[in-house]
Design an enzyme around this catalytic site. Structure first.
Site, PDB file in Angstrom:
ATOM      1  CG  ASP A   1      44.283  41.045  33.928  1.00 14.51           C
ATOM      2  OD1 ASP A   1      44.079  40.062  34.645  1.00 14.51           O
ATOM      3  OD2 ASP A   1      44.417  42.197  34.363  1.00 14.51           O
TER       4      ASP A   1
ATOM      5  CG  ASN B   1      34.952  41.047  42.580  1.00 11.08           C
ATOM      6  OD1 ASN B   1      33.785  41.027  42.196  1.00 11.08           O
ATOM      7  ND2 ASN B   1      35.663  39.963  42.710  1.00 11.08           N
TER       8      ASN B   1
ATOM      9  CG  ASP C   1      30.733  35.719  40.917  1.00 10.10           C
ATOM     10  OD1 ASP C   1      31.964  35.963  40.874  1.00 10.10           O
ATOM     11  OD2 ASP C   1      30.176  35.122  41.852  1.00 10.10           O
TER      12      ASP C   1
ATOM     13  CD  GLU D   1      41.681  39.715  38.089  1.00  5.73           C
ATOM     14  OE1 GLU D   1      42.586  40.448  38.477  1.00  5.73           O
ATOM     15  OE2 GLU D   1      41.177  38.836  38.820  1.00  5.73           O
TER      16      GLU D   1
END
Length: 566
Positions: free
Chosen positions: A434, A442, A451, A478
């Site tokens: 993770d 983000n 991305d 993620e």
């Protein structure tokens, strides 16, 4: 013997069986007819289902790209970026319309699935110049707001400088003369100074407000403060009064006019809502077309499987017919004729039938038979084309479109297959990864950079994993996972630590992270014997606990869960 091998089929049969030449011609004619019939049928399947299937898959990717472009218009700051994105959207819509019509023309049945009005898309394209003008106006209002922001602060600084000097002078006079008149003047100057600051604050707040109701309240409050300043200004001495009146003349248009800060901001909000409305119409049409295209992919895949199954049955029936004819024609010279027919006709049919049965079940790792006969070679080439189509569809179904590694579907499939096999003395390791504090990343850097970060991390997993035993998958968002089969536990631990180290060494900046100033990853590791695992969720739960403990330990680390299968 060598010369006999170079004879044609008819010449061999005439040479071997003069008495049954007519039966041999019938048998050969039937074989040729069947070869051509199934070759034509395979080509028909390739053209009417295979090619539209690939086109539909490409259309899905184009729709997703178009949706990303629209999101970029919403989030882009600069005018040039938005205009370029609009131009790309117009080009992509036109290309997509052409591809959709071409796909429908390849298979008439798709007209029943692709039920949409091209004129509605043309209307969207017609509205693009309007969107361009709206973006231009938004850019203009943004520049005006920046200019007003600068002017307001500059005028505030200028008038406050005058007031500070006057206040300082009044204080000196008050200290020297102790006159009540100077005291009143000092209070008056202080009151006006405070209201100027308040008015400036309200104007700046109006420049950043996002709600019309709030802007109306701010405009009302600003007008009240402006009137209070005007009233108090009338009580000032002539010199300071002239400076204040000059400031009021400059400030009033920003408070009470059609081009005031609040009206400008309301126009900007209205334009943004209109632009968002246009974008939402595009997204709504994209979602509808995406669903229609997905339905067409499902339909075409079903048709490919159905036709492949039917052709398999027909080939099996044709094989039996050819065998029967061969037996009738070749009883007297069984060895010669059987070897010829079995090697050059029957065997390719049976192997092709087996390959098509596997292909009908979705298996793409099949052995395509070989033959020296030109008719068989054409059919096998068509079979190879169909194999590539099915392989591409399977690959699309089990690959993550963003990172190009395996997706959750492949993860569930491999995990279920491995655990259900229950092979003795075999082990399985699961790494749950993770990315630390990815949502703030983000939000701060934007979805496009987010991305790119996910793609880069996926490349790290692919590079470090052993393709023979490891399955690197995107688990969701993620989160990533690696399934390791039949490797010792220390291999999984070493791989997890290596992933953690390589991610940190990549030095991807992450200013919003609470555990480091670069992008890091937390990894939970679980290793069990397969016969100790109760079900799939059992193994995932153990790895998840390890990941949770790794996060509690400060993130950017690896934690191995010592729990066994009991």
């Amino acid at each position: 013997m060598t010369s006999v091998k170079h004879l044609t089929l008819r010449a061999k049969l005439i040479l071997a069986f003069g008495l049954i030449a007519s039966f041999s011609i019938i048998s050969s004619g039937a074989a040729v007819y069947l070869f051509e019939a199934y070759q034509a049928k395979l080509l028909s399947v390739s053209q009417s289902q295979g090619e539209p299937l690939i086109k539909s898959a490409d259309n899905i990717e184009k729709l997703r790209t178009l949706s990303l472009q629209l999101e970029r218009i919403k989030s882009a700051e600069g005018l040039s970026q938005r205009i370029l994105a609009l131009e790309e959207i117009e080009t992509q819509w036109s290309s997509l319309l052409t591809d959709l019509e071409y796909t429908k023309s390849l298979n008439q049945d798709l007209s029943k699935i692709y039920i949409y009005n091209p004129e509605s898309i043309q209307q969207l394209l017609t509205a693009i110049p309007i969107m361009s003008r709206i973006i231009g106006e938004l850019y203009y209002t943004q520049e005006q707001n920046e200019k007003i922001h600068y002017d307001v602060l500059k005028r505030q600084e200028k008038i406050l400088t005058v007031f500070r000097l006057e206040i300082q002078s009044s204080r000196l006079q008050l200290a020297q003369l102790m006159e009540a008149k100077n005291s009143l003047k000092l209070n008056l100057l202080t009151d006006i100074e405070r209201r100027i600051n308040k008015l400036t604050s309200l104007l700046l707040e109006g420049l950043s407000s996002k709600h019309n109701q709030e802007l109306s309240k701010l405009a009302h409050r600003s007008l009240i403060v402006l009137k209070e300043i005007e009233q108090l200004t009338n009580l000032l001495d002539h010199d300071i009064k002239a400076s204040t009146n000059a400031w009021l003349i400059q400030a009033r248009p920003n408070v009470a006019s059609e081009d005031s800060v609040f009206q400008q901001r309301k126009r900007q909000i209205r334009l943004k809502r209109i632009l968002d409305s246009h974008i939402d119409q595009h997204i709504l049409k994209i979602n509808k077309l995406d669903k229609l295209t997905y339905d067409s992919v499902k339909f075409l895949k079903s048709e490919v499987v159905t036709n492949a199954s039917q052709i398999t049955k027909d080939i099996a029936l044709a094989s039996k017919l050819l065998i029967a004819l061969a037996i009738v024609c070749l009883i007297s010279v069984f060895l010669i004729v059987w070897l010829f027919v079995g090697r050059h006709i029957i065997r390719p049919f049976i192997e092709t039938s087996r390959s098509m049965q596997l292909l009908a079940k979705g298996e793409t790792q099949i052995a395509i038979p070989k033959s020296k006969e030109k008719e068989v070679q054409k059919m096998l080439r068509s079979l190879k084309v169909l194999q590539r189509y099915v392989a591409k569809v399977n690959d699309l179904a089990e690959k993550d479109s963003l990172t190009n590694i395996f997706n959750r579907r492949h993860f569930d499939k491999i995990l279920n297959q491995t655990i259900n096999d229950k092979q003795a003395n075999s082990s399985i390791s699961l790494l749950m990864c993770d990315l630390d504090h990815f949502k703030p990343y983000n939000d701060y850097y934007g979805h496009q950079q987010g991305d790119d970060c996910l793609k880069f991390f996926a490349q790290i997993l692919e590079r470090l994993s052993d393709s023979a035993s490891d399955h690197a998958c995107r688990y969701g968002g993620e989160e990533f996972a690696i399934i390791i089969l039949n490797k010792p536990s220390h291999y999984a631990e070493s791989l997890a630590q290596l992933i953690c180290n390589e991610t940190s060494k990549a030095l991807i900046p992450h200013k919003q992270s609470k555990c480091a100033d670069v992008v890091t990853v937390s990894v939970g590791v679980a290793t069990l014997q397969i016969d100790e695992i109760k079900d799939v969720n059992h193994l995932i739960s153990i790895a998840d606990k390890a990941l949770y403990q790794a996060k509690n330990n400060g993130r950017n680390c690896v934690l191995i869960n010592e729990e066994n299968g009991n």
